[in-house]
Design an enzyme around this catalytic site. Structure first.
Site, PDB file in Angstrom:
ATOM      1  N   GLY A 216      -3.861  10.760  44.599  1.00 42.97           N
ATOM      2  CA  GLY A 216      -2.682  10.551  45.473  1.00 42.97           C
ATOM      3  C   GLY A 216      -1.575   9.931  44.794  1.00 42.97           C
ATOM      4  N   PRO A 217      -0.374   9.761  45.272  1.00 39.33           N
ATOM      5  CA  PRO A 217       0.873   9.431  44.730  1.00 39.33           C
ATOM      6  C   PRO A 217       0.740   7.859  43.978  1.00 39.33           C
ATOM      7  CG  PRO A 217       1.292  10.296  46.932  1.00 39.33           C
ATOM      8  CD  PRO A 217      -0.166  10.171  46.813  1.00 39.33           C
ATOM      9  N   GLY A 219       1.147   4.123  43.836  1.00 39.80           N
ATOM     10  CA  GLY A 219       1.434   2.976  44.792  1.00 39.80           C
ATOM     11  C   GLY A 219       0.704   3.181  46.132  1.00 39.80           C
ATOM     12  N   THR A 220      -0.222   4.141  46.223  1.00 42.12           N
ATOM     13  CA  THR A 220      -1.024   4.271  47.529  1.00 42.12           C
ATOM     14  C   THR A 220      -2.151   3.490  47.478  1.00 42.12           C
ATOM     15  OG1 THR A 220      -1.769   6.519  46.566  1.00 42.12           O
ATOM     16  CG2 THR A 220       0.014   6.605  48.216  1.00 42.12           C
ATOM     17  N   GLU A 436      30.355  10.964  54.755  1.00 43.08           N
ATOM     18  CA  GLU A 436      29.109  10.551  55.286  1.00 43.08           C
ATOM     19  C   GLU A 436      29.422  10.743  56.706  1.00 43.08           C
ATOM     20  OE1 GLU A 436      27.083   9.571  53.397  1.00 43.08           O
ATOM     21  OE2 GLU A 436      27.923   9.315  51.574  1.00 43.08           O
TER      22      GLU A 436
HETATM   23  P1  ADP Z   1      -2.029   3.094  42.705  1.00 45.52           P
HETATM   24  O1  ADP Z   1      -2.899   2.551  42.032  1.00 45.52           O
HETATM   25  O2  ADP Z   1      -2.368   4.044  43.541  1.00 45.52           O
HETATM   26  O3  ADP Z   1      -0.843   3.211  41.989  1.00 45.52           O
HETATM   27  P2  ADP Z   1      -1.986   0.081  43.561  1.00 45.52           P
HETATM   28  O4  ADP Z   1      -3.283   0.057  44.009  1.00 45.52           O
HETATM   29  O5  ADP Z   1      -1.500  -0.153  42.047  1.00 45.52           O
HETATM   30  O6  ADP Z   1      -1.503   1.663  43.627  1.00 45.52           O
HETATM   31  O7  ADP Z   1      -1.032  -0.502  44.435  1.00 45.52           O
HETATM   32  C1  ADP Z   1      -0.219  -1.510  44.172  1.00 45.52           C
HETATM   33  C2  ADP Z   1       0.076  -2.586  45.194  1.00 45.52           C
HETATM   34  O8  ADP Z   1       0.421  -2.026  46.615  1.00 45.52           O
HETATM   35  C3  ADP Z   1      -1.296  -3.306  45.402  1.00 45.52           C
HETATM   36  O9  ADP Z   1      -1.702  -4.253  44.707  1.00 45.52           O
HETATM   37  C4  ADP Z   1      -0.805  -3.452  46.961  1.00 45.52           C
HETATM   38  O10 ADP Z   1      -0.223  -4.855  46.946  1.00 45.52           O
HETATM   39  C5  ADP Z   1      -0.116  -2.501  47.567  1.00 45.52           C
HETATM   40  N1  ADP Z   1      -0.879  -1.525  48.307  1.00 45.52           N
HETATM   41  C6  ADP Z   1      -0.857  -0.338  48.116  1.00 45.52           C
HETATM   42  N2  ADP Z   1      -1.696   0.526  48.835  1.00 45.52           N
HETATM   43  C7  ADP Z   1      -2.273  -0.562  49.535  1.00 45.52           C
HETATM   44  C8  ADP Z   1      -2.954  -0.545  50.733  1.00 45.52           C
HETATM   45  N3  ADP Z   1      -3.642   0.802  51.269  1.00 45.52           N
HETATM   46  N4  ADP Z   1      -3.621  -1.467  51.368  1.00 45.52           N
HETATM   47  C9  ADP Z   1      -2.977  -2.638  50.969  1.00 45.52           C
HETATM   48  N5  ADP Z   1      -1.974  -2.706  49.873  1.00 45.52           N
HETATM   49  C10 ADP Z   1      -1.450  -1.865  49.230  1.00 45.52           C
END
Ligand code: ADP
Length: 618
Positions: A216-217, A219-220, A436
């Site tokens: 997945g992208p 921050g997910t 705009e």
């Molecule tokens: P990835 O590993 O996919 O890049 P992370 O797990 O590092 O993403 O996510 C970074 C932060 O974003 C987490 O610590 C949390 O605070 C927030 N976050 C991201 N996805 C979720 C989710 N599904 N539920 C709750 N918090 C999330």
């Protein structure tokens, strides 16, 4: 040596000692500072303290004290609580009895290190007692050694530990901390229960997966999910990133893999999480391709070696599964794939609710509405949004976080911070307003276009103005009509400049629009075969270095030109509304979607007077 220490039963209390040494970055320096500080204190302190301590203690032979410190039964029997090495003496603190004091035989450095390895009670070293002069000398050499050691380790990557280890009692993350990733939570929940032995599909022939890939992208929540899985499964956790493997030395990547897996074995049951697994072995681009292959091969071999029965489970994350080496996703390796997509509207709402839990929200901060505006945001971005909204509210001195704070935070996170620089020249400002207004009016007058939330000419980040629209959720298919509508809306900015200020007013404001139109038009002329009405053919594209074929370029150019032509024509028909909206933007800077609609309706009902012409900005 510290690895062996960990393998001892009952040595968990010494873990922090281990971990400090297992992570050399800063550890050498920290140890040097700590030792130096301790030594200075001792030197300045009363030197008779040791003598007093010995006098109060019960004398013992070293062999006896050694046994008491290293044998579970003996330690328990004698009520030994902890030990300390103090200037050549071993003191053992006992429950309800005076300390035992034993003289450590001279030249027994190896005995002392064995004692640390085998100790079953917490053991510390008080450091030598010394004169101030020798302390200063020692301090200097310690600092020198620490700095040199650290430099060597950074340069060579030797002696470092890959990944950050968490023991099960340190993992507080649970699935309750994850919002909106229902599918992933269900699948990983099963894995956690299998690891705990509460669930078995064995009867159906299913085995506990050894490697699970989260796709997945950014921050997910992939890292969060992995940690929560370890938390739910009640196992230890090691987190690392693909780019951690390898260094300046040939073969370093493979050594890192071996070291990681050895550590995981010692910590079993354990989940090893490798983030950005596609980067395994490609550490900072410094290693050769062969080294990358070696690292990967080593990882695969190690994965084959540690079966799930051995209690080591691998979780990995990637943004693009397609870029992975096929060998990695073969059965028995990362053979289970779990999708972690960007959150949809309902999930975004849950995520916002989770991350805004601690915030005092004003009544108008309706999270469902804000989630709608935060289209395309990841979980991490939504967490940042809640945080940024609170900062905005704090800055404004508000007592609660209101919708406007969320809106400001949204603008900051999607296009950049509001820029409070010198105001634009009036002619440039007018040009921005027309640009705009052009985008907004085309979107407002096209049923296929997404609703307009807001139009602004307040500069944010690189953008001098912005139209926020609300694209539909989860688009997986786009019809040609919707694509052409999008192209027209994108061309609306340039069309607004031309219709509002004259042909010579074309400006640099359209750069990002041109880039996006070109990208889409190329796809339409290429693999989507939409340039001509009866087209159903896409010529094979040359390699990425050559770029698109000349014929594809020509047809894409025609698609883009047609979009601009249509945008100019539509705005020409609604010039009164365009002038009215641009004038309102110049006066008020920001309009909501409803305000923009009202201005259009009013202008078209009454006819608007065109503003006096200004010289277009050059
Ligand atoms: P990835 O590993 O996919 O890049 P992370 O797990 O590092 O993403 O996510 C970074 C932060 O974003 C987490 O610590 C949390 O605070 C927030 N976050 C991201 N996805 C979720 C989710 N599904 N539920 C709750 N918090 C999330």
């Amino acid at each position: 040596m510290f690895d062996a220490l960990l393998a001892q039963p009952g040595v968990r209390r010494l873990r922090s000692l281990y971990r400090r040494h297992a992570n050399p970055s800063g550890a050498a320096l920290a140890a040097a500072i700590a030792a130096a500080a301790a030594a200075v204190l001792y030197a300045l302190g009363d030197m008779s303290e040791l003598a007093e301590r010995r006098a109060a203690a019960e004398p013992a032979a070293f062999s006896q004290a050694y046994a008491l410190a290293t044998d579970d039964a003996a330690a328990a029997g004698a009520g030994v609580l902890s030990g300390v090495l103090d200037d050549g003496w071993l003191f053992l603190r006992r429950e309800a009895a005076p300390e035992l004091a034993a003289r450590v035989p001279d030249l027994a450095a190896d005995i002392v290190s064995r004692l640390f390895v085998e100790a079953v009670v917490p053991l510390s070293d008080a450091g030598p007692r010394a004169s101030l002069a020798s302390v200063l000398g020692g301090l200097f050499s310690l600092a020198l050694v620490a700095i040199m050691g650290r430099y060597m380790m950074t340069m060579t990557g030797l002696g470092r530990s890959i990944g950050e280890a968490l023991y099960v009692d340190e993992i507080e993350t649970r699935f309750a901390d994850v919002a909106g990733a229902a599918e992933a939570v269900r699948d990983l929940g099963e894995l956690a229960r299998m690891i705990r032995g509460e669930l078995s599909y064995g009867a159906l022939g299913a085995r506990t997966p050894k490697g699970v890939l989260l796709v997945g992208p950014p921050g997910t929540g992939k890292t969060l999910l992995a940690r929560a899985t370890a938390g739910e499964a009640r196992v230890n956790f090691i987190a690392c990133a693909g780019s951690d493997f390898g260094g300046m030395l040939v073969g370093q990547g493979a050594r890192d893999v071996g070291q990681l897996v050895a550590r995981a074995r010692r910590m079993a049951p354990c989940i090893v999480f490798i983030d950005e697994i596609d980067a395994v072995g490609k550490a900072r681009g410094k290693v050769s391709h062969t080294d990358y292959e070696t690292t990967l091969t080593k990882l695969l071999a190690e994965m084959d070696g540690v079966t799930a029965a051995g209690g080591v489970y691998f979780l990995a994350a990637t943004n693009h599964a397609a870029a992975l080496d096929p060998a990695l996703v073969r059965p028995g390796r990362f053979d289970r794939v779990i999708r972690v997509p960007l959150p949809d509207l309902a999930a975004r709402k849950k995520l916002l609710a989770l991350h805004a839990r601690g915030l005092a929200l004003a009544p108008d901060a309706e999270l469902g509405d804000i989630a709608r505006l935060a289209h395309g945001f990841s979980g991490a971005q939504l967490a940042a949004l809640a945080n940024e909204a609170a900062i905005q509210a704090g800055r404004a001195g508000a007592s609660a976080v209101a919708r406007e704070h969320f809106e400001r935070a949204l603008m900051k996170l999607s296009i950049g911070e509001r820029v409070e620089g010198a105001p634009l020249a009036p002619a440039d400002r007018r040009l921005v307003a027309y640009h705009e207004a052009g985008h907004a009016l085309l979107a407002l007058s096209d049923p296929a276009a997404p609703p307009v939330d807001r139009v602004t000419i307040v500069p944010h980040g690189e953008a001098l103005g912005h139209v926020a629209t609300r694209p539909p959720e989860d688009v997986r298919v786009m019809a040609e009509a919707a694509l052409r509508s999008r192209l027209r809306c994108l061309a609306g900015g340039r069309a607004g400049e031309i219709v509002g200020c004259g042909e010579g007013a074309r400006s640099t404001l359209a750069a990002a629009d041109v880039a996006e139109v070109s990208r889409l038009a190329l796809e339409m002329a290429g693999r989507w075969a939409m340039a001509e009405p009866e087209e159903f053919f896409a010529a094979p594209e040359p390699g990425p270095l050559e770029g698109p074929a000349e014929a594809t370029l020509a047809r894409a150019r025609a698609i883009a030109a047609q979009a601009l032509r249509e945008a100019v024509a539509r705005l020409g028909e609604r010039a009164a509304a365009l002038h009215a909206m641009a004038a309102a933007l110049e006066a008020r800077e920001t309009l909501s979607g409803e305000e923009a609609l009202a201005i259009v309706a009013d202008a078209e009902a009454h006819g608007a007077v065109a503003p006096p012409p200004t010289r277009a900005a050059s």
